[in-house]
Design a protein around this motif. Structure first.
Motif, mmCIF file in Angstrom:
data_model
loop_
_atom_site.group_PDB
_atom_site.id
_atom_site.type_symbol
_atom_site.label_atom_id
_atom_site.label_comp_id
_atom_site.label_asym_id
_atom_site.label_seq_id
_atom_site.Cartn_x
_atom_site.Cartn_y
_atom_site.Cartn_z
ATOM 1 N N ASP A 106 0.828 -1.214 0.000
ATOM 2 C CA ASP A 106 0.000 0.000 0.000
ATOM 3 C C ASP A 106 0.861 1.263 0.000
ATOM 4 O O ASP A 106 0.505 2.271 -0.614
ATOM 5 N N SER A 107 1.992 1.187 0.677
ATOM 6 C CA SER A 107 2.826 2.393 0.753
ATOM 7 C C SER A 107 3.786 2.510 -0.437
ATOM 8 O O SER A 107 4.452 3.514 -0.594
ATOM 9 N N CYS A 109 2.890 1.099 -3.889
ATOM 10 C CA CYS A 109 2.200 1.122 -5.193
ATOM 11 C C CYS A 109 1.571 2.490 -5.467
ATOM 12 O O CYS A 109 1.277 3.246 -4.538
ATOM 13 N N LYS A 110 1.333 2.748 -6.768
ATOM 14 C CA LYS A 110 0.665 3.990 -7.183
ATOM 15 C C LYS A 110 -0.704 4.077 -6.511
ATOM 16 O O LYS A 110 -1.318 3.040 -6.223
ATOM 17 N N SER A 111 -1.194 5.305 -6.342
ATOM 18 C CA SER A 111 -2.457 5.460 -5.606
ATOM 19 C C SER A 111 -3.630 4.816 -6.354
ATOM 20 O O SER A 111 -4.601 4.382 -5.732
ATOM 21 N N ASP A 112 -3.542 4.739 -7.705
ATOM 22 C CA ASP A 112 -4.682 4.161 -8.424
ATOM 23 C C ASP A 112 -4.497 2.678 -8.767
ATOM 24 O O ASP A 112 -5.300 2.096 -9.491
ATOM 25 N N ARG A 132 -4.955 1.483 3.335
ATOM 26 C CA ARG A 132 -5.460 2.774 3.840
ATOM 27 C C ARG A 132 -6.842 3.061 3.253
ATOM 28 O O ARG A 132 -7.162 2.580 2.155
ATOM 29 N N GLU A 134 -7.926 5.394 1.579
ATOM 30 C CA GLU A 134 -7.862 5.930 0.206
ATOM 31 C C GLU A 134 -7.854 4.821 -0.837
ATOM 32 O O GLU A 134 -8.223 5.028 -1.981
ATOM 33 N N ARG A 135 -7.367 3.603 -0.471
ATOM 34 C CA ARG A 135 -7.280 2.539 -1.470
ATOM 35 C C ARG A 135 -8.396 1.505 -1.346
ATOM 36 O O ARG A 135 -8.580 0.671 -2.225
ATOM 37 N N ARG A 138 -10.386 0.412 -4.152
ATOM 38 C CA ARG A 138 -9.700 -0.271 -5.256
ATOM 39 C C ARG A 138 -9.187 -1.644 -4.812
ATOM 40 O O ARG A 138 -8.204 -2.150 -5.330
#
Ligand SMILES: NC(=O)c1ccc[n+]([C@@H]2O[C@H](COP(=O)([O-])OP(=O)(O)OC[C@H]3O[C@@H](n4cnc5c(N)ncnc54)[C@H](O)[C@@H]3O)[C@@H](O)[C@H]2O)c1
Length: 286
Positions: A106-107, A109-112, A132, A134-135, A138
């Motif tokens: 998670d820390s 990889c790209k956010s998308d 997190r 935010e992910r 996805r």
């Protein structure tokens, strides 16, 4: 969310290596990570034999073998995943290990980047809490079947907070590698394992009652139902220890209808686990 270019697969075991192969066969660059570089390389080496078999059966062209294998890059580093668009996780079926894998990636990889787990029995919604907030939209399940380079089905399983765009992305990824995805709710066993184990448990009742032998039940399913392989031959392939474990998990959720039969427990106690121990419902030459 960008399209699919690079893929990361975690776990180079039975499932992970073949999942990596599926993407490589369709032209994608795949980073395949295991706990050590040696294990990742070992997973890749095994794919030579898988491709040779596919060539023999006319499912794959010999000239494509080297370029396909070259697209799979073994690694033991999380940072190799920094540009991937999709991660497929296929490490041991252990909540703690899987959560650790996802929280580390998670820390990095790209956010998308989309995170997919190949778990057979752990709740997708529960695993999604490894990343997190935010992910979390996805994160989803992508349940491949063994052998993954041959079996066409993928169960795509959204968790409680998975976004529709992520489901559409994963369904599209499956189609891009020649698979047929079906959408399934996040319930224990998803769809296929519920059908399969209900049948296996009933088959075991038939054997316990002396109604028919395992050999005759396999013949019945092949010739009467058109199954390509009988339930007992398949149980020996997947392993009776795993079969029992899955039934115990299903029993915990659904109760009596999935209670494992004593005959299966006996097989496990006798170490008749299937092909891997040389004896299961059938005997195999070592
Ligand atoms: N075997 C099947 O038929 C099948 C079918 C569908 C789904 N699954 C699921 O796929 C997953 C993998 O199953 P498998 O049969 O391939 O297992 P396996 O034991 O063959 O492979 C697991 C691999 O993960 C690696 N690994 C363990 N911890 C790791 C870590 N922290 N980082 C990187 N790699 C790590 C191991 O070294 C091993 O190579 C499980 O969740 C299982 O439930 C299995």
């Amino acid at each position: 969310m960008e399209g699919l270019n690079k893929v990361g697969v975690v776990g180079a075991g039975m499932m992970g290596a073949e999942i990596a192969l599926c993407f490589a066969m369709s032209g994608y660059e795949v980073y395949m990570k295991d706990a050590t570089l040696e294990l990742a390389q070992k997973g890749k080496d095994r794919l030579e034999g898988v491709l040779d078999k596919a060539i023999q059966k006319g499912r794959f062209q010999a000239k494509d073998k080297a370029p396909t294998l070259n697209r799979i890059i073994p690694t033991d580093k999380n940072k190799s995943f920094k540009d991937v668009d999709l991660v497929v996780e296929a490490v041991f079926e252990d909540l703690k290990i899987k959560k650790e894998v996802f929280s580390q990636l998670d820390s990095i990889c790209k956010s998308d980047c989309v995170f997919a787990t190949n778990t057979s029995s752990i709740s997708i919604t529960l695993l999604a809490t490894s990343v997190r907030p935010e992910r979390i939209g996805r994160f989803l399940g992508a349940h491949f079947f063994s052998p993954a380079s041959v079996m066409k089905l993928v169960e795509v399983i959204p968790g409680l907070e998975t976004e529709e765009e992520t489901v559409a992305f994963m369904m599209d990824c499956c189609r891009k590698i020649g698979k047929t995805p079906i959408r399934v709710k996040d319930v224990t066993g998803f769809a296929v394992n519920r059908i399969l184990h209900a049948m296996w448990i009933e088959a075991n009742r038939l054997v316990e009652e002396g109604v028919a032998t395992p050999e005759d039940i396999d013949t019945a399913c092949k010739l009467g139902l058109g199954h390509p392989i009988g339930p007992y031959a398949l149980m020996d392939l997947t392993g009776n220890d795993l079969n029992l474990k899955v039934q115990e998990i299903l029993y915990e959720t659904y109760g009596e209808r999935f209670r494992p039969r004593p005959i299966l427990k006996q097989k496990v106690n006798a170490n008749h686990l299937g092909r891997k121990t040389g004896r299961g419902w059938y005997e195999y030459k070592k």
